[in-house]
Write an enzyme that holds these catalytic residues in place. Structure first.
Site, PDB file in Angstrom:
ATOM      1  N   HIS A  28       1.195  -6.035   0.939  1.00  0.00           N
ATOM      2  CA  HIS A  28       1.536  -5.205  -0.215  1.00  0.00           C
ATOM      3  C   HIS A  28       1.969  -3.809   0.198  1.00  0.00           C
ATOM      4  CE1 HIS A  28      -2.867  -4.023  -0.137  1.00  0.00           C
ATOM      5  NE2 HIS A  28      -2.359  -2.861  -0.482  1.00  0.00           N
TER       6      HIS A  28
ATOM      7  N   ASP B 193      -2.855 -11.147   3.370  1.00  0.00           N
ATOM      8  CA  ASP B 193      -2.201  -9.888   2.997  1.00  0.00           C
ATOM      9  C   ASP B 193      -1.831  -9.076   4.240  1.00  0.00           C
ATOM     10  OD1 ASP B 193      -1.272  -7.659   1.717  1.00  0.00           O
ATOM     11  OD2 ASP B 193      -3.018  -7.397   0.416  1.00  0.00           O
TER      12      ASP B 193
ATOM     13  N   SER C 152      -5.559   0.644   2.466  1.00  0.00           N
ATOM     14  CA  SER C 152      -4.830  -0.616   2.567  1.00  0.00           C
ATOM     15  C   SER C 152      -4.113  -0.692   3.908  1.00  0.00           C
ATOM     16  CB  SER C 152      -3.807  -0.733   1.430  1.00  0.00           C
ATOM     17  OG  SER C 152      -4.436  -0.897   0.198  1.00  0.00           O
TER      18      SER C 152
END
Length: 774
Positions: free
Chosen positions: A87, A223, A652
């Site tokens: 992402h 991810d 992240s």
């Protein structure tokens, strides 16, 4: 080079592993040696403080980068190969996707360096050093210094220190305040702007579970995405050039394929965005009732309208995929945060803490004189902010959340130049907008934006106090009798800003009158002007008072609890958090395991739901159990695992690192039960959701066949912890013969450049570890 610990671990005790409590805090790496190192060692760290952070020698911090200014990444090879989340790389993947080459759906893998894809707007910042400059910034400033003078002096000094540290533009440098303006630190970075896409799994892996599973555990998401950082041939940062060469990091992370067990040590290195854990109950009220509720309302409407158009056409889906994912992320976060605050009774807890604080303050005359009115000042400032706060929220979420109005707002620099009648300056301003316009229209679909405009402008008209709305906007609404579909028809039929061709034509020959008469520009310009003249001054005054009171409040808290080691709120600077691999119990009668497997993906598989589609090849690998060396000791392929590390947005893509300094996973999310994390830490529920390093390697190797990438990594296996524990039952003591045999085995495995085998005994445990050092 960090030490390598041999895979031989002889346990001679049947005692359970050390079960550490969660450690709250996002710590500055330069202070680890003084504040945290001993505690980290107790939990399982085997590195020195200098191996974590050093200015002069290679250390872990040299492997960590700030990715694009919004995420974290880490080097996993000596050739500049960079790992981050899917992402985080999503917009770059999307920018290279077309209906003919849909990398979002199909994935992308560069089987050779010349196949890697450049990303002109992407950069990474690599930390050179951080310094405490509090003394320089606050020199001569005391409690009697006026707030205006203090603000002026600190701002000037921060800029001067950063400017000097930049070495005439060689480095990106800035000074940030900590503890609400009580301390100041300088950060110096090298910025590399040639960052190329190397690999990304299909979204069916990288976004498996979609919005349904977002912020949830159990998770089964791959991810990750891979990039490579390039530099000029002389080793300096440079813009994209085919002559550039892969960056040679001072340190890269070995990738571990060893197993993980409950209570194993884990640390997360990265760039957490913003936390507000010193916020009082007054600020929390605004967060819950204004920011979150408004964000939920506005984003829910926008997401629904976008989704309608995305479902109609694959081209529109690709255009809006990144924007949709970004908008949805904090839409759901706001819902979870409000629910968590209510569940944890966070408001009540803060009120109780403030009562204790006030009791402590009033118990001493000197403290009362200095801090006695601080909480009242905070309350009064927040009451003033509350009157105008919706103007800020709706400006960002509704006005600039509408694409045509955002583009119109970006015309403001050109508008200001046109008013000066300077043709040369206007030409330059128009040229500066060309890349912005190109990027905007590449991912723009006017019919979708028109629906969003009508809906969000209606909310703006209804929810913002009429006295805080500009007259020009109110007149336009009145002209169409409050019918926002008709207002949208007028704007989208008459604004050149909804057409790429017309906008580019305008930039070729910009004219003040044409821009002033554009209805989209008229709306956004009137709202911005009104905000600056009627809302911003009142907010600025209130925020200045709040900043002063908050600074005093935090200073008093630290004085009130002198034995407590405080950490500063996150502010997008490099931090380290440490904890352990841990499952948790979200509610009575439910216990979550600390890891998930590929079997869980197959259980969730649903070919009729785009969020749960499983690629055919992944299904085949599952059926044949073709996991290779990436399976755990039970033959399972671990996909995700959780730790109790303290993280937030910006983390992240952060590496999850074991006690030996090896990559064991990559952080990508937090859990639903701890959505209050930016405001208060919950030791029982707070979890960091991570993709397992073995699933990373499995997807690259077995699924994608990108063995060229596997071959450039340093992959380590430190043995099977379960095997050691099981064997311990039959070993009452470590005999000298056994120890000597183990040492001889270790010597036999010495590699070139390794010259020492060291026996390390752990205090309080009947165990030994053999370490090999350079």
């Amino acid at each position: 080079m960090l030490k390598r610990i041999l895979s031989l671990l002889l346990f001679v005790s049947l005692s359970l592993p050390f079960a550490a409590k969660a450690d709250e805090g996002m710590w500055l790496p330069m202070l680890i040696k003084r504040l945290n190192h001993t505690d980290m060692q107790k939990q399982g760290l085997q590195l020195t403080a200098e191996e974590i952070y050093s200015v002069n020698n290679s250390s872990l911090k040299d492997a960590i980068v700030q990715f694009g200014g919004f995420c974290t990444g880490e080097f996993i090879s000596s050739e500049g190969l960079l790992l981050t989340n899917h992402h985080c790389g999503y917009s770059s993947i999307q920018s290279h996707s077309t209906t003919e080459h849909d990398y979002l759906t199909d994935g992308f893998w560069a089987m050779a360096k010349e196949k890697e894809l450049p990303n002109p707007e992407l950069f990474v910042d690599i930390l050179v050093r951080m310094d405490d400059v509090t003394g320089q910034v606050l020199e001569g400033i005391s409690n009697t210094t006026s707030e205006q003078e203090r603000a002026q002096k600190t701002a000037q000094r921060m800029q001067a220190i950063a400017r000097e540290a930049s070495n005439n533009g060689q480095y990106v440098s800035y000074v940030r305040d900590f503890f609400n303006g009580n301390e100041f630190y300088l950060f110096v970075y090298e910025r590399f702007s040639d960052v190329r896409l190397v690999g990304a799994p299909p979204s069916s892996i990288g976004k498996f579970g979609g919005d349904t599973d977002n912020w949830m555990w159990p998770r089964h998401t791959g991810d990750f995405s891979l990039f490579r950082v390039y530099m000029s041939p002389d080793g300096k940062p440079a813009d994209y050039s085919p002559n550039n060469v892969p960056y040679k990091p001072k340190h890269h992370l070995p990738v571990s394929i060893s197993g993980k067990e409950q209570s194993d040590f884990a640390m997360v290195f990265g760039f957490p965005g913003r936390t507000k854990r010193f916020m009082t109950s007054h600020g929390l009220k605004l967060e819950v009732n204004q920011l979150n509720k408004s964000r939920i309302k506005l984003r829910e409407k926008k997401l629904g309208l976008w989704k309608e158009e995305m479902d109609k056409d694959p081209a529109t889906r690709i255009k809006y995929a990144s924007k949709y994912a970004s908008t949805a992320n904090y839409y759901k976060y706001s819902i979870g945060q409000n629910e968590g605050i209510e569940r944890m009774k966070t408001m009540e807890g803060k009120i109780a803490d403030e009562a204790k604080f006030q009791t402590w303050v009033t118990a001493d005359a000197q403290r009362k004189a200095q801090y006695g009115d601080v909480l009242n000042q905070i309350g009064n400032a927040n009451n003033q902010i509350e009157k105008y706060n919706l103007g800020t929220v709706y400006l960002n979420e509704a006005v600039l959340g509408t694409e045509v109005l955002l583009l119109a707002y970006r015309m403001t620099p050109l508008y200001n130049v046109l008013k000066l009648s300077n043709a040369e300056a206007a030409k330059k301003a128009a040229e500066d907008l060309e890349s912005t316009v190109e990027s905007h229209f590449k991912n723009y679909y006017a019919p979708a934006d028109k629906k969003v405009f009508a809906a969000l402008m209606k909310y703006y008209s209804e929810d913002i106090p009429k006295e805080q709305q500009p007259d020009a906007f109110k007149s336009m609404v009145k002209k169409y009798n409050g019918n926002f579909e008709k207002l949208a028809d007028y704007v989208f039929n008459n604004s050149f800003l909804v057409s790429e061709e017309k906008t580019e034509a305008f930039l070729q020959n910009p004219a003040l009158k044409k821009l002033e008469n554009d209805p989209a520009f008229q709306i956004v310009n009137s709202i911005i002007d009104n905000y600056r003249s009627n809302i911003a001054p009142s907010l600025a005054e209130a925020n200045a008072k709040l900043a002063q009171a908050n600074r005093l409040y935090v200073a008093a808290l630290r004085q009130m609890n002198p034995d407590k080691v405080y950490y500063p709120d996150a502010n997008s600077t490099m931090r380290l958090s440490y904890g352990t691999v841990q499952g948790y119990s979200p509610q009575d009668g439910v216990r979550y395991n600390y890891y998930t497997t590929l079997e869980g993906i197959m259980d969730k598989a649903d070919s009729t739901n785009e969020e749960f589609i499983v690629p055919d090849k992944l299904q085949q690998l599952y059926r044949t159990k073709n996991y290779g060396r990436y399976a755990n000791e039970k033959g399972e392929l671990v996909v995700n695992f959780i730790t109790n590390n303290d993280i937030t947005g910006g983390n992240s893509g952060s590496p999850v690192i074991n006690g030996r300094g090896e990559l064991i996973g990559v952080a990508f999310d937090g859990n639903w039960e701890a959505m209050t994390g930016d405001l208060v830490y919950d030791p029982d529920y707070k979890r960091c959701i991570n993709m397992d390093s073995r699933y990373l390697l499995f997807i690259i190797d077995k699924f994608a066949g990108a063995t060229n990438l596997i071959n450039e990594m340093t992959i380590v296996d430190n043995g099977n912890p379960d095997a050691g524990d099981a064997a311990s039952a039959a070993i009452p003591n470590v005999t000298s013969d056994l120890l000597e045999a183990a040492i001889e085995e270790a010597k036999a495995e010495l590699k070139e450049g390794e010259s020492k085998v060291k026996v390390k005994k752990k205090e309080g445990k009947k165990s030994v570890k053999l370490e090999i050092r350079n």
